[in-house]
Design a protein around this motif. Structure first.
Motif, PDB file in Angstrom:
ATOM      1  N   GLY A 132      -0.369  13.543  40.494  1.00 54.40           N
ATOM      2  CA  GLY A 132       0.143  14.834  39.957  1.00 54.40           C
ATOM      3  C   GLY A 132       1.401  14.608  39.287  1.00 54.40           C
ATOM      4  N   PHE A 133       1.899  13.474  39.339  1.00 52.83           N
ATOM      5  CA  PHE A 133       3.322  12.958  38.695  1.00 52.83           C
ATOM      6  C   PHE A 133       3.220  12.022  37.727  1.00 52.83           C
ATOM      7  N   ASP A 134       4.224  12.180  36.809  1.00 51.60           N
ATOM      8  CA  ASP A 134       4.504  11.109  35.712  1.00 51.60           C
ATOM      9  C   ASP A 134       5.671  10.347  36.182  1.00 51.60           C
ATOM     10  N   ARG A 135       5.498   9.095  36.200  1.00 53.36           N
ATOM     11  CA  ARG A 135       6.607   7.977  36.518  1.00 53.36           C
ATOM     12  C   ARG A 135       7.516   7.759  35.247  1.00 53.36           C
ATOM     13  N   LEU A 136       8.559   8.338  35.170  1.00 55.12           N
ATOM     14  CA  LEU A 136       9.471   8.507  33.937  1.00 55.12           C
ATOM     15  C   LEU A 136      11.024   8.209  34.412  1.00 55.12           C
ATOM     16  N   GLY A 137      11.602   7.850  33.214  1.00 55.60           N
ATOM     17  CA  GLY A 137      13.277   7.593  33.457  1.00 55.60           C
ATOM     18  C   GLY A 137      13.685   8.698  33.404  1.00 55.60           C
ATOM     19  N   LEU A 138      14.889   9.130  34.050  1.00 59.84           N
ATOM     20  CA  LEU A 138      15.744  10.301  33.802  1.00 59.84           C
ATOM     21  C   LEU A 138      17.159   9.895  33.939  1.00 59.84           C
ATOM     22  N   ILE A 139      17.945  10.523  32.902  1.00 54.27           N
ATOM     23  CA  ILE A 139      19.377  10.236  32.629  1.00 54.27           C
ATOM     24  C   ILE A 139      19.971  11.734  32.797  1.00 54.27           C
ATOM     25  N   THR A 140      20.877  11.716  33.496  1.00 56.03           N
ATOM     26  CA  THR A 140      21.383  13.189  33.594  1.00 56.03           C
ATOM     27  C   THR A 140      22.967  13.129  33.273  1.00 56.03           C
ATOM     28  N   LYS A 197      17.814   6.872  36.757  1.00 51.74           N
ATOM     29  CA  LYS A 197      16.852   6.192  37.629  1.00 51.74           C
ATOM     30  C   LYS A 197      15.410   6.554  37.295  1.00 51.74           C
ATOM     31  N   LEU A 198      14.657   5.931  37.894  1.00 44.89           N
ATOM     32  CA  LEU A 198      13.356   6.231  37.858  1.00 44.89           C
ATOM     33  C   LEU A 198      13.143   7.515  38.513  1.00 44.89           C
ATOM     34  N   ALA A 199      12.160   8.292  37.867  1.00 45.07           N
ATOM     35  CA  ALA A 199      11.874   9.808  38.720  1.00 45.07           C
ATOM     36  C   ALA A 199      10.619  10.130  38.701  1.00 45.07           C
ATOM     37  N   TRP A 200      10.115  11.077  39.486  1.00 43.99           N
ATOM     38  CA  TRP A 200       8.633  11.595  39.342  1.00 43.99           C
ATOM     39  C   TRP A 200       9.019  13.195  38.792  1.00 43.99           C
ATOM     40  N   ARG A 201       8.152  13.012  37.877  1.00 49.47           N
ATOM     41  CA  ARG A 201       8.138  14.497  37.081  1.00 49.47           C
ATOM     42  C   ARG A 201       6.702  15.056  37.206  1.00 49.47           C
ATOM     43  N   PRO A 202       6.520  16.382  37.880  1.00 47.71           N
ATOM     44  CA  PRO A 202       5.326  16.832  38.181  1.00 47.71           C
ATOM     45  C   PRO A 202       4.664  17.301  36.824  1.00 47.71           C
ATOM     46  N   GLN A 203       3.228  17.090  36.813  1.00 45.59           N
ATOM     47  CA  GLN A 203       2.580  17.716  35.389  1.00 45.59           C
ATOM     48  C   GLN A 203       2.167  18.857  35.458  1.00 45.59           C
ATOM     49  N   THR A 204       2.375  19.622  36.427  1.00 50.22           N
ATOM     50  CA  THR A 204       2.176  21.114  36.592  1.00 50.22           C
ATOM     51  C   THR A 204       3.004  21.459  37.714  1.00 50.22           C
ATOM     52  N   THR A 205       3.654  22.714  37.949  1.00 53.94           N
ATOM     53  CA  THR A 205       4.377  23.195  39.005  1.00 53.94           C
ATOM     54  C   THR A 205       3.819  24.281  39.488  1.00 53.94           C
ATOM     55  N   ILE A 206       4.191  24.720  40.832  1.00 51.77           N
ATOM     56  CA  ILE A 206       3.553  25.787  41.627  1.00 51.77           C
ATOM     57  C   ILE A 206       4.663  26.853  41.827  1.00 51.77           C
ATOM     58  N   ASP A 207       4.511  28.203  41.613  1.00 51.13           N
ATOM     59  CA  ASP A 207       5.396  28.974  41.877  1.00 51.13           C
ATOM     60  C   ASP A 207       5.637  29.343  43.327  1.00 51.13           C
ATOM     61  N   VAL A 229      16.306   8.738  53.741  1.00 51.97           N
ATOM     62  CA  VAL A 229      15.790   9.209  52.832  1.00 51.97           C
ATOM     63  C   VAL A 229      16.610   9.455  51.573  1.00 51.97           C
ATOM     64  N   GLN A 230      16.484   8.780  50.197  1.00 53.64           N
ATOM     65  CA  GLN A 230      17.284   8.785  49.224  1.00 53.64           C
ATOM     66  C   GLN A 230      17.031   9.835  48.241  1.00 53.64           C
ATOM     67  N   THR A 231      15.726  10.307  48.010  1.00 55.85           N
ATOM     68  CA  THR A 231      15.275  11.412  47.034  1.00 55.85           C
ATOM     69  C   THR A 231      13.977  12.091  47.454  1.00 55.85           C
ATOM     70  N   VAL A 232      13.943  13.301  47.280  1.00 60.74           N
ATOM     71  CA  VAL A 232      12.523  14.135  47.527  1.00 60.74           C
ATOM     72  C   VAL A 232      12.294  14.753  46.276  1.00 60.74           C
ATOM     73  N   TRP A 233      11.152  14.429  45.629  1.00 61.54           N
ATOM     74  CA  TRP A 233      10.738  15.135  44.640  1.00 61.54           C
ATOM     75  C   TRP A 233       9.729  16.020  44.934  1.00 61.54           C
ATOM     76  N   GLY A 234       9.539  17.159  44.234  1.00 58.62           N
ATOM     77  CA  GLY A 234       8.523  18.147  44.357  1.00 58.62           C
ATOM     78  C   GLY A 234       8.034  18.920  42.998  1.00 58.62           C
ATOM     79  N   ASN A 235       6.702  19.430  43.279  1.00 57.08           N
ATOM     80  CA  ASN A 235       6.525  20.194  41.900  1.00 57.08           C
ATOM     81  C   ASN A 235       6.372  21.489  42.032  1.00 57.08           C
TER      82      ASN A 235
END
Length: 247
Positions: A132-140, A197-207, A229-235
């Motif tokens: 349910g996530f896309d593996r993408l690059g994220l620059i902040t 870094k490489l990131a996990w971006r959700p395809q849809t989110t939950i309110d 634990v380095q990073t926690v990703w969520g939708n």
């Protein structure tokens, strides 16, 4: 290139960067050491190390700490860290991806499983969440690095796919394999990135409502407090109104 979006940063909830500084420095040091050991200790020749050092600088980590972490990679007693990913579910059915760097797989698995079970979550099988996530690059970049038009134009010229923003930062999204190329093109225009870094971006989110959000954030905080634990990703998506109530 998509237009301006108010998509919230899904890496962590608002204010998560206020976590204990000692714990944060420990995580940053571990990433620097692993990056230097896997490649070369020269950040100009090692994109992952360069990104790790930039992230450490963005958190005001002292130069001596950064150098010690780099030097540690060449030491004979360096811990053999491995990268592990856990997948699971939190309150309200939120999907979570937990990335860790550990020298003891059993310890980390036990800690993550315990944190999940005691705080309204449960671990899933490998692949149960990542679909349910896309593996993408994220620059902040911090929000005050430049005005929106300059950031969007720079990202477009550099080959980024999307730019999102919130009150704290700009998030520049790329294809995974283009991450360091895009970051390199942005640096002469916007300066050193806060993170790349490489990131996990959700395809849809939950309110998530107030009650579930409170439980979810406690779970994420407990996971974040674990040095492995380095990073926690969520939708998840939490409204500003709920965030204000939770303080």
């Amino acid at each position: 290139m998509a237009g301006h979006s108010k998509f919230k940063n899904i890496m962590h909830r608002k204010g998560a960067q206020d976590k204990k500084r000692s714990s944060l420095f420990s995580k940053l040091s571990r990433e620097i050491t692993v990056a230097a050991k896997m490649g070369t200790p020269d950040p100009d020749m090692n994109p992952r190390l360069r990104a790790a050092i930039n992230a450490a600088k963005a958190q005001s980590m002292p130069k001596d700490n950064i150098q010690r972490a780099v030097d540690k990679a060449s030491g004979g007693d360096t811990e053999a860290y491995e990268e592990i990913r856990y997948e699971g579910f939190g309150p309200a059915g939120v999907s979570l991806i937990i990335e860790a760097l550990t020298d003891n797989r059993n310890r980390t698995a036990t800690n993550v499983r315990t944190a999940m079970s005691k705080n309204g979550g449960n671990l899933g099988a490998s692949g149960s969440v990542t679909h349910g996530f896309d593996r993408l690059g994220l620059i902040t970049y911090p929000a005050d690095v430049a005005d929106e038009e300059k950031v969007f134009e720079a990202a477009l010229e550099a080959g980024a796919d999307d730019v999102t923003s919130n009150d704290e930062e700009y998030e520049i999204w790329t294809e995974a394999e283009a991450l360091h190329e895009v970051a390199g093109k942005l640096e002469p225009i916007l300066g050193e990135a806060g993170g790349a870094k490489l990131a996990w971006r959700p395809q849809t989110t939950i309110d998530v409502g107030e009650g579930d959000a409170q439980t979810l954030f406690k779970l994420i905080d407990v996971l974040d407090d674990d040095d492995d634990v380095q990073t926690v990703w969520g939708n998840y998506e939490v409204s500003d109104e709920v965030m204000e109530k939770l303080g």
